[in-house]
Design a protein around this motif. Structure first.
Motif, PDB file in Angstrom:
ATOM      1  N   VAL A   8       0.841  -1.206   0.000  1.00 20.06           N
ATOM      2  CA  VAL A   8       0.000   0.000   0.000  1.00 20.06           C
ATOM      3  C   VAL A   8       0.868   1.246   0.000  1.00 20.06           C
ATOM      4  CG1 VAL A   8      -1.618   1.337   1.410  1.00 20.06           C
ATOM      5  CG2 VAL A   8      -2.000  -1.115   1.047  1.00 20.06           C
ATOM      6  N   ARG A   9       1.935   1.250   0.806  1.00 18.03           N
ATOM      7  CA  ARG A   9       2.821   2.432   0.822  1.00 18.03           C
ATOM      8  C   ARG A   9       3.547   2.589  -0.505  1.00 18.03           C
ATOM      9  NH1 ARG A   9       7.948   3.194   4.845  1.00 18.03           N
ATOM     10  NH2 ARG A   9       8.839   1.756   3.315  1.00 18.03           N
ATOM     11  N   THR A  10       3.936   1.479  -1.134  1.00 20.64           N
ATOM     12  CA  THR A  10       4.585   1.552  -2.443  1.00 20.64           C
ATOM     13  C   THR A  10       3.646   2.154  -3.475  1.00 20.64           C
ATOM     14  OG1 THR A  10       5.992  -0.362  -1.970  1.00 20.64           O
ATOM     15  CG2 THR A  10       5.657   0.196  -4.292  1.00 20.64           C
ATOM     16  N   ALA A  11       2.372   1.750  -3.448  1.00 22.83           N
ATOM     17  CA  ALA A  11       1.397   2.318  -4.380  1.00 22.83           C
ATOM     18  C   ALA A  11       1.268   3.819  -4.171  1.00 22.83           C
ATOM     19  CB  ALA A  11       0.049   1.629  -4.201  1.00 22.83           C
ATOM     20  N   ALA A  12       1.245   4.252  -2.916  1.00 21.12           N
ATOM     21  CA  ALA A  12       1.142   5.685  -2.622  1.00 21.12           C
ATOM     22  C   ALA A  12       2.370   6.438  -3.125  1.00 21.12           C
ATOM     23  CB  ALA A  12       0.966   5.896  -1.120  1.00 21.12           C
ATOM     24  N   ARG A  13       3.539   5.854  -2.966  1.00 19.27           N
ATOM     25  CA  ARG A  13       4.760   6.497  -3.475  1.00 19.27           C
ATOM     26  C   ARG A  13       4.729   6.567  -4.998  1.00 19.27           C
ATOM     27  NH1 ARG A  13      10.068   3.935  -0.790  1.00 19.27           N
ATOM     28  NH2 ARG A  13      10.999   5.790  -1.751  1.00 19.27           N
ATOM     29  N   ASN A  14       4.269   5.499  -5.629  1.00 20.59           N
ATOM     30  CA  ASN A  14       4.201   5.496  -7.090  1.00 20.59           C
ATOM     31  C   ASN A  14       3.212   6.533  -7.616  1.00 20.59           C
ATOM     32  OD1 ASN A  14       6.081   3.470  -7.222  1.00 20.59           O
ATOM     33  ND2 ASN A  14       4.649   1.849  -7.736  1.00 20.59           N
ATOM     34  N   MET A  15       2.183   6.836  -6.819  1.00 20.48           N
ATOM     35  CA  MET A  15       1.225   7.866  -7.212  1.00 20.48           C
ATOM     36  C   MET A  15       1.675   9.255  -6.779  1.00 20.48           C
ATOM     37  SD  MET A  15      -2.522   6.028  -6.702  1.00 20.48           S
ATOM     38  CE  MET A  15      -2.206   5.432  -5.044  1.00 20.48           C
ATOM     39  N   ASN A  16       2.886   9.337  -6.238  1.00 21.49           N
ATOM     40  CA  ASN A  16       3.517  10.608  -5.861  1.00 21.49           C
ATOM     41  C   ASN A  16       2.728  11.342  -4.786  1.00 21.49           C
ATOM     42  OD1 ASN A  16       5.881  12.125  -6.266  1.00 21.49           O
ATOM     43  ND2 ASN A  16       4.788  13.649  -7.463  1.00 21.49           N
ATOM     44  N   TYR A  17       2.242  10.590  -3.791  1.00 17.04           N
ATOM     45  CA  TYR A  17       1.606  11.239  -2.652  1.00 17.04           C
ATOM     46  C   TYR A  17       2.624  12.158  -1.972  1.00 17.04           C
ATOM     47  CZ  TYR A  17      -2.642   8.347  -2.587  1.00 17.04           C
ATOM     48  OH  TYR A  17      -3.847   7.745  -2.881  1.00 17.04           O
ATOM     49  N   PRO A  18       2.168  13.271  -1.380  1.00 20.04           N
ATOM     50  CA  PRO A  18       3.093  14.159  -0.665  1.00 20.04           C
ATOM     51  C   PRO A  18       3.891  13.399   0.386  1.00 20.04           C
ATOM     52  CG  PRO A  18       0.952  15.203  -0.895  1.00 20.04           C
ATOM     53  CD  PRO A  18       0.789  13.784  -1.378  1.00 20.04           C
TER      54      PRO A  18
END
Length: 686
Positions: free
Chosen positions: A494-504
């Motif tokens: 889940v954190r990897t997906a958020a990083r890939n979506m460039n979350y702040p």
């Protein structure tokens, strides 16, 4: 025994995702990664892999490769390779089974034989609503065997039954119910039987309905047992009627003047006993009291359709059943499961029980079961129940919706309750997303209990970064999981997906904090700055553009969000129309990452045509000399930019007709900017 199969497109042997052709431009690169990591993965030299499932989202592209023995798929053995949106491999996982023996893969019995054996073993004597038979190399027993795996959903037999049959001898090796239930309380079975009714093709209409959103207690802010707020055998009390809300059904089927609860996302069916019909009617207003069976039907339909519409259309995340028989819609029976006090998901289908509070009256139950479906569809059949992962996913999806309605204050227990109407009452205790135990010491080996750790962690993130961001990271994170994924690895996904979506970076830091608080061990965050997309802007009224800070766009991610960041050209630089290269450099300790992107500044179209028409450039294209003619101010001058936004020539204009030597310029397209008149023209140098 001759049985009637009521889902015609399934036939006796349903095709599934593993036989569909899958294509990806990333396949060669993913296969190369597998080859490069053969030793690490301990892959046997003669093993081959087929690309069985591909999924592409905002968070990247996932490819799932299934192990084959002589062209026959090995059950539950795959390698996952995930590419970020920027093309790099950001996540891998595997359920690859190196212990699979090389066996004879030519079956002695055929699929029809296997289905007949399965039906006899299960004592199926009623209508079948789903059946699938596939050949596998199977290594889940003491030795590797060639088997037929038959999945059967029957109208009168609660659950979804898996039969494993030896493809050589015809011996039944195992039978078990593999449906996913929302609760662990027991259900009862009976033998009522009724043939499902056929469905008409979808013809779109709109409708209205009265529903609970998410349940009567939350809507009214009441407690179970308060006046008018107990099940009372489906009593339609004044309080219960007042707790209903009016909703729009944006898409229902209208065929031959008959309205049916069927949309592109959800479709009512008779899937299990008891038979209460499909509640078709000649009006589009599906307004019932809870004393009428139609209420549970429209309540379930609304929440299923609304949730899948939100996922696919609002979040823009593709997520529909892969089962061929469904035609993209989840099939549901609002009065099924043999009237048990339980509900379940299997094979793209949902059945809701009627024991205690009717399950389909509580949106938490409906959305929890849908959560199993989301997990199944996103992973292409790779749903994991390790540590109760999928139970926690279902609980999260239910509470994500109910909490977003802002009906309970965070200081009361109901804020965290799952199944606020169906549970937390004399029938059963329900569950919570304020579970005190942590991973992994708090695991008790019971999937519904352990799943609360996962749901609690996700809802704490939800409170920190909001519903939409958490929902997107959760769903796209599931895309990075396999059938053996535990809660900790799901947190990483889940954190990897958020990083890939460039979350702040602040969002990533909060996710890390909440996951660590829940007991998960999260890999250290090394300096990361994703590639930056090219930008296009329009110059201001003065036909210039003042360069802003692109720190938010650059978004360097570190554990403490304290990376140093420089920008070139610097903030405040005044730019004329043209194209410029912007360089962002992030530093953290001895590490640094540099990203560049192109900024195109378009001329301000607010310059009047009167001013523009006073200027003439000729010839165009030009070779060595460019002539400019017009009514110029006495201090006019021009700047010529190349397509990179670089200044290549400056010249003062001293008369109303001037020649500019461009012989030294390379061939290409250039912009001439009149600095005082604030006008821009283009010409071609040949």
């Amino acid at each position: 025994m001759k049985l009637k199969l009521h889902i015609a497109t399934v036939a006796m042997i349903a095709l599934s995702f593993t036989t569909n052709a899958q294509v990806s431009e990333k396949e060669a690169e993913a296969r190369q990664w597998i080859k490069d990591n053969e030793s690490k993965l301990d892959i046997n030299p003669n093993d081959t892999f087929s690309l069985r499932f591909v999924r592409k989202t905002e968070a990247g592209e996932t490819l799932r490769f299934q192990q084959l023995i002589n062209g026959v798929p090995v059950f539950d053995s795959e390698i996952l390779v995930h590419f970020s949106p920027y093309g790099d491999i950001s996540h891998t996982d595997a359920t690859y089974d190196k212990a699979v023996a090389s066996i004879n893969t030519i079956p002695a019995i055929n699929k029809d034989n296997a289905i007949e054996i399965s039906n006899q073993a299960l004592s199926i004597n009623s209508d079948i609503t789903f059946q699938e038979c596939k050949l596998f190399v199977y290594n889940k027993l003491e030795t590797t065997k060639l088997v037929y795996r038959v999945l059967t959903d029957s109208y009168a037999k609660t659950g979804s039954w898996e039969t494993i049959i030896d493809a050589q001898s015809g011996e039944v090796l195992s039978t078990k119910d593999i449906a996913f239930y929302y609760g662990n309380h027991k259900h009862d079975e009976d033998n009522k039987s009724k043939s499902p009714l056929p469905m008409a093709p979808l013809a779109v209409a709109t409708g209205t309905a009265l529903v609970f959103n998410p349940d009567p207690l939350s809507q009214a802010g009441a407690f179970y047992g308060a006046t008018g707020f107990s099940d009372g055998n489906d009593a339609a009390t004044t309080q219960m009627n007042n707790a209903r809300v009016t909703v729009t059904l944006p898409e229902i089927d209208l065929t031959g003047g008959v309205y049916t609860l069927k949309s592109r996302y959800a479709e009512i069916r008779e899937l299990g006993s008891p038979a209460k019909g499909l509640f078709t009617q000649t009006t589009s207003n599906f307004s019932f009291t809870r004393a009428q069976d139609g209420f549970e039907a429209v309540n379930a339909f609304y929440h299923l359709d609304n949730s899948l519409r939100y996922i696919n259309e609002t979040l823009q995340i593709p997520c529909i059943p892969y089962q061929a028989a469904n035609a993209g819609a989840v099939l549901f029976d609002p009065h099924g499961a043999n009237s048990a006090d339980n509900s379940f998901y299997s094979n793209g289908q949902l059945q809701f029980g009627e024991g205690g509070v009717d399950d389909a009256e509580d949106a938490d139950v409906v959305l929890h079961e849908l959560g199993h479906g989301l997990h199944d569809w996103i992973t292409g059949g790779g749903l994991s129940q390790v540590n109760g992962l999928s139970e926690g996913c279902g609980d999260y999806w239910a509470v994500s919706h109910s909490r977003s309605l802002n009906q309970w204050n965070s200081s009361v227990p109901q804020y965290n309750w799952v199944f606020s109407w169906d549970g937390h009452n004399p029938f059963w205790d329900g569950r919570t997303t304020d579970y005190a135990s942590s991973y992994s010491g708090g695991l008790v080996g019971q999937i519904h209990t352990d799943g609360q750790i996962w749901a609690t962690a996700l809802m704490k993130i939800w409170d920190g970064i909001g519903k939409v961001k958490t929902d997107k990271a959760f769903l796209n994170g599931l895309d990075l999981t396999v059938s053996s994924t535990n809660q900790q690895n799901a947190a990483i996904a889940v954190r990897t997906a958020a990083r890939n979506m460039n979350y702040p970076c602040a969002d990533i830091a909060l996710m890390t904090e909440k996951f660590v608080e829940a007991g998960y061990t999260m890999p250290a965050l090394t300096l990361q700055m994703n590639p930056i997309a090219n930008q296009t802007v329009t110059a201001g009224a003065g036909n210039t553009y003042t360069l802003p800070s692109y720190a938010t766009l650059a978004n360097p991610i570190t554990a403490n969000c304290n990376a140093g960041l420089t920008q070139s050209p610097i903030v405040g630089t005044v730019l004329s129309p043209g194209t410029y290269t912007i360089t962002m450099t992030a530093t953290s300790g001895a590490s640094n990452v540099q990203r560049t992107f192109q900024l195109t500044v378009n001329a301000n179209l607010g310059v009047t045509e009167e001013v523009k028409n006073n200027f003439i450039l000729y010839p165009n294209p030009a070779t060595s000399t460019l002539n400019v003619k017009g009514d110029f101010d006495s201090n006019e001058n021009v700047t010529i930019f190349n397509m990179l936004g670089q200044v290549v020539l400056n010249k003062a204009i001293t008369s109303n007709e001037e020649s500019i030597d461009i012989s030294s310029l390379a061939k290409g397209i250039y912009s001439v900017y009149f600095n005082n008149a604030k006008a821009t023209y283009k010409f071609i140098k040949e």
